[in-house]
Enzyme design. Sequence first.
Site, PDB file in Angstrom:
ATOM      1  CB  SER A  26      34.040  44.444  34.408  1.00 60.52           C
ATOM      2  OG  SER A  26      34.427  45.355  35.415  1.00 60.52           O
ATOM      3  CG  HIS A  49      38.089  42.059  35.164  1.00 64.01           C
ATOM      4  ND1 HIS A  49      39.345  41.533  34.948  1.00 64.01           N
ATOM      5  CD2 HIS A  49      38.251  43.404  35.216  1.00 64.01           C
ATOM      6  CE1 HIS A  49      40.227  42.514  34.864  1.00 64.01           C
ATOM      7  NE2 HIS A  49      39.587  43.661  35.037  1.00 64.01           N
ATOM      8  CG  ASP A  51      37.979  46.556  36.845  1.00 64.46           C
ATOM      9  OD1 ASP A  51      39.115  46.254  36.444  1.00 64.46           O
ATOM     10  OD2 ASP A  51      36.963  46.479  36.137  1.00 64.46           O
ATOM     11  CG  MET A  53      39.467  51.422  40.142  1.00 66.36           C
ATOM     12  SD  MET A  53      38.342  52.440  39.147  1.00 66.36           S
ATOM     13  CE  MET A  53      37.763  51.232  37.967  1.00 66.36           C
ATOM     14  CG  HIS A  82      42.858  45.417  36.585  1.00 68.14           C
ATOM     15  ND1 HIS A  82      42.220  46.174  35.619  1.00 68.14           N
ATOM     16  CD2 HIS A  82      44.128  45.919  36.650  1.00 68.14           C
ATOM     17  CE1 HIS A  82      43.057  47.070  35.139  1.00 68.14           C
ATOM     18  NE2 HIS A  82      44.216  46.949  35.748  1.00 68.14           N
ATOM     19  CG  MET A  84      43.391  49.612  37.704  1.00 65.60           C
ATOM     20  SD  MET A  84      41.888  50.089  36.804  1.00 65.60           S
ATOM     21  CE  MET A  84      40.741  48.899  37.498  1.00 65.60           C
ATOM     22  CG  MET A 153      44.702  48.597  31.122  1.00 61.13           C
ATOM     23  SD  MET A 153      43.168  47.869  31.740  1.00 61.13           S
ATOM     24  CE  MET A 153      42.041  49.279  31.665  1.00 61.13           C
ATOM     25  CG  PHE A 159      36.025  56.959  35.224  1.00 62.07           C
ATOM     26  CD1 PHE A 159      35.182  57.308  36.266  1.00 62.07           C
ATOM     27  CD2 PHE A 159      37.244  57.617  35.104  1.00 62.07           C
ATOM     28  CE1 PHE A 159      35.539  58.299  37.166  1.00 62.07           C
ATOM     29  CE2 PHE A 159      37.606  58.617  36.000  1.00 62.07           C
ATOM     30  CZ  PHE A 159      36.744  58.956  37.038  1.00 62.07           C
ATOM     31  N   GLY A 161      32.573  52.080  30.861  1.00 62.68           N
ATOM     32  CA  GLY A 161      31.781  52.672  29.793  1.00 62.68           C
ATOM     33  C   GLY A 161      32.527  53.549  28.816  1.00 62.68           C
ATOM     34  CG  ASP A 191      39.389  45.891  31.523  1.00 61.56           C
ATOM     35  OD1 ASP A 191      38.272  46.276  31.122  1.00 61.56           O
ATOM     36  OD2 ASP A 191      39.741  45.963  32.712  1.00 61.56           O
TER      37      ASP A 191
END
Length: 234
Positions: A26, A49, A51, A53, A82, A84, A153, A159, A161, A191
Amino acid sequence: MTSNSVGSSPSGPPAPGRRQVKLAPSLLASDFTRLGEELQAISSAEYAHVDVMDGMFVPNISFGMPVLAAARRVSSLYMDVHLMIERPERYIRDFVEAGADGITVHVEATPHVHRAVGMVRELGRRAGVTLNPGTSLETLRPVLADVDLVLVMSVNPGFGGQKFIAQSVERIRTLRAWLDELGSDAELEVDGGVTPSNARLLADAGATVLVAGSSVFGKDGAAAGLTRLREALA
């Protein structure tokens, strides 16, 4: 969709844990000041990947088309995007033009998930669908036969971590059974909280793509992080 033909023998379905597993580092966990170098370090992976957002669908803002386009210019990796974001269908064409190879949307983010999936495929890209950990898997059933990838998911999105949600393993097993019943060759991606300590468990449950952020982009570099995941899957 065609039947999955990868297995331990030509005459039977894949044995549990025998499917090829792809790795998708990611970029959210990478060092953006060294994005080109980070992409080079993960060049042995199957996917990158991405992400995206918007600060509305999830409580965080990441990046958009310009960063994807920059990554595309310096890397030939498959860009696994992805989204979001609210109403993703508004931006699907833009992300395709920026370099997406596949685009995954959330069932919760649009009342027109079939339309969004159809848009991705009409633009010649692979379409994926996903859902939050608290959303019933049944919401995916109407679109399962129309997608190239299903994403589980295993943390609440927004977020990096976060700790892996243990109940996700059973969700992976259920979706694997549904996809196999359909004869679908769609990838089953996971993920959130993926590490060398749970990678084999996820693969044995039926996952074929593992997204990993902080466990890849660690202090000793992404190449070492990828090696640890590969060894865990061996």
